[in-house]
Design a protein around this motif. Structure first.
Motif, mmCIF file in Angstrom:
data_model
loop_
_atom_site.group_PDB
_atom_site.id
_atom_site.type_symbol
_atom_site.label_atom_id
_atom_site.label_comp_id
_atom_site.label_asym_id
_atom_site.label_seq_id
_atom_site.Cartn_x
_atom_site.Cartn_y
_atom_site.Cartn_z
ATOM 1 N N THR A 1 32.045 40.016 20.726
ATOM 2 C CA THR A 1 32.320 40.966 19.359
ATOM 3 C C THR A 1 31.962 39.736 18.621
ATOM 4 N N LEU A 2 31.644 40.302 17.393
ATOM 5 C CA LEU A 2 31.322 39.359 16.232
ATOM 6 C C LEU A 2 32.689 39.548 15.316
ATOM 7 N N ALA A 3 32.855 38.291 14.993
ATOM 8 C CA ALA A 3 34.177 38.017 14.145
ATOM 9 C C ALA A 3 33.834 37.129 13.119
ATOM 10 N N GLY A 4 33.632 37.452 11.736
ATOM 11 C CA GLY A 4 33.227 36.775 10.864
ATOM 12 C C GLY A 4 31.861 36.265 10.966
ATOM 13 N N ASP A 5 31.586 34.917 10.899
ATOM 14 C CA ASP A 5 30.380 34.392 11.077
ATOM 15 C C ASP A 5 30.152 34.075 12.473
ATOM 16 N N SER A 6 31.022 34.535 13.641
ATOM 17 C CA SER A 6 30.734 33.751 14.930
ATOM 18 C C SER A 6 30.705 34.938 16.072
ATOM 19 N N LEU A 7 29.850 34.682 16.920
ATOM 20 C CA LEU A 7 29.872 35.497 18.236
ATOM 21 C C LEU A 7 31.273 34.801 19.034
ATOM 22 N N VAL A 8 31.905 35.705 19.424
ATOM 23 C CA VAL A 8 33.036 35.367 20.247
ATOM 24 C C VAL A 8 33.093 36.299 21.658
ATOM 25 N N VAL A 9 33.315 35.549 22.683
ATOM 26 C CA VAL A 9 33.221 35.964 24.019
ATOM 27 C C VAL A 9 34.348 35.847 24.596
ATOM 28 N N ASP A 10 34.968 36.506 25.293
ATOM 29 C CA ASP A 10 36.200 36.524 26.171
ATOM 30 C C ASP A 10 35.766 36.850 27.613
ATOM 31 N N ARG A 11 36.091 36.005 28.434
ATOM 32 C CA ARG A 11 35.920 36.516 29.899
ATOM 33 C C ARG A 11 37.334 36.497 30.626
ATOM 34 N N VAL A 12 37.758 37.747 30.991
ATOM 35 C CA VAL A 12 38.923 37.829 31.692
ATOM 36 C C VAL A 12 38.813 37.800 33.263
ATOM 37 N N MET A 13 39.490 36.965 34.077
ATOM 38 C CA MET A 13 39.439 37.150 35.368
ATOM 39 C C MET A 13 40.826 37.162 36.013
ATOM 40 N N ARG A 14 40.791 38.083 36.946
ATOM 41 C CA ARG A 14 42.041 38.625 37.659
ATOM 42 C C ARG A 14 41.634 37.952 39.115
ATOM 43 N N GLU A 15 42.594 37.504 39.683
ATOM 44 C CA GLU A 15 42.551 37.267 41.145
ATOM 45 C C GLU A 15 44.006 37.116 41.627
ATOM 46 N N GLU A 16 44.068 37.724 43.198
ATOM 47 C CA GLU A 16 45.167 38.148 43.745
ATOM 48 C C GLU A 16 45.340 37.023 44.977
ATOM 49 N N ASN A 17 46.451 36.198 44.937
ATOM 50 C CA ASN A 17 46.632 35.462 46.138
ATOM 51 C C ASN A 17 46.860 36.319 47.336
ATOM 52 N N GLU A 18 45.927 35.821 48.426
ATOM 53 C CA GLU A 18 45.968 36.779 49.640
ATOM 54 C C GLU A 18 47.448 36.553 50.142
ATOM 55 N N PHE A 19 47.957 35.316 50.108
ATOM 56 C CA PHE A 19 49.323 35.171 51.067
ATOM 57 C C PHE A 19 50.484 35.703 50.224
ATOM 58 N N THR A 20 50.636 35.594 48.907
ATOM 59 C CA THR A 20 51.746 35.921 48.302
ATOM 60 C C THR A 20 51.707 37.406 47.660
#
Length: 186
Positions: free
Chosen positions: A11-30
């Motif tokens: 997204t553009l926020a003010g005078d900046s380009l902001v990039v959010d990377r959301v990573m989801r991971e599942e623990n295979e044991f728990t």
């Protein structure tokens, strides 16, 4: 944009380009899920207030496309979000719609004269540049929307005069040419 094990938002926020990377991971044991958000920001191009932002190339590139036709590509793989190329994608028209084709490496840009151009990044003399292999001519009414097929290199264009056209991106052929029966924008 969905990326491996998560998604990316730019997204553009003010005078900046902001990039959010959301990573989801599942623990295979728990079976426990963990989510990690990584935020990066970089200065946006000049006059980016009314620009369009597209995440392309499976999350590897971010394009900021101004209404004046200036497109800047940012390398989303670098921590610094480096601007790698800037090109004028429209000289005498305003960009009114933008999307990507299947594979997300081809940009489709519509303008106020009713034309759609396709663009992709290519390397020339060791530098990345935007090149346009094809232009899809309209009939004068401004492009108001572009929707790409998720399975084929087809896309549909909506126009300010109620017109709807479907094009095949590789051949350049106009597949469908119709109207919605009203003069309302599509």
């Amino acid at each position: 944009l969905a990326v491996d094990k998560g998604f990316m938002l730019a997204t553009l926020a003010g005078d900046s380009l902001v990039v959010d990377r959301v990573m989801r991971e599942e623990n295979e044991f728990t079976g426990e899920d963990t989510t990690e958000v990584t935020r990066r920001a970089t200065p946006a191009p000049d006059d980016a207030a009314n620009a369009r932002v597209l995440v392309a190339e499976e999350g590897n590139s971010i394009y900021v496309i101004g209404p004046d036709g200036e497109a800047t590509r940012f390398d989303a793989r670098s921590d610094a979000l480096l601007a790698t190329t800037t090109a004028i994608v429209s000289k005498d028209a305003s960009i009114t719609a933008a999307t990507t084709l299947i594979g997300r490496s081809t940009l489709l840009l519509g303008d106020n004269h009713g034309n759609v151009t396709s663009w992709f990044t290519a390397e020339s003399n060791g530098k990345l540049t935007l090149v346009s292999p094809r232009a899809f001519q309209g009939d004068g009414a401004a492009v108001t929307s572009i929707a790409a097929s998720p399975r084929e290199r087809l896309f549909v264009v909506g126009y300010a005069d109620g017109g709807v056209r479907m094009f095949q991106a590789t051949s350049g052929k106009r597949v469908i040419n119709t109207t919605l029966g009203t003069k309302a924008p599509v």
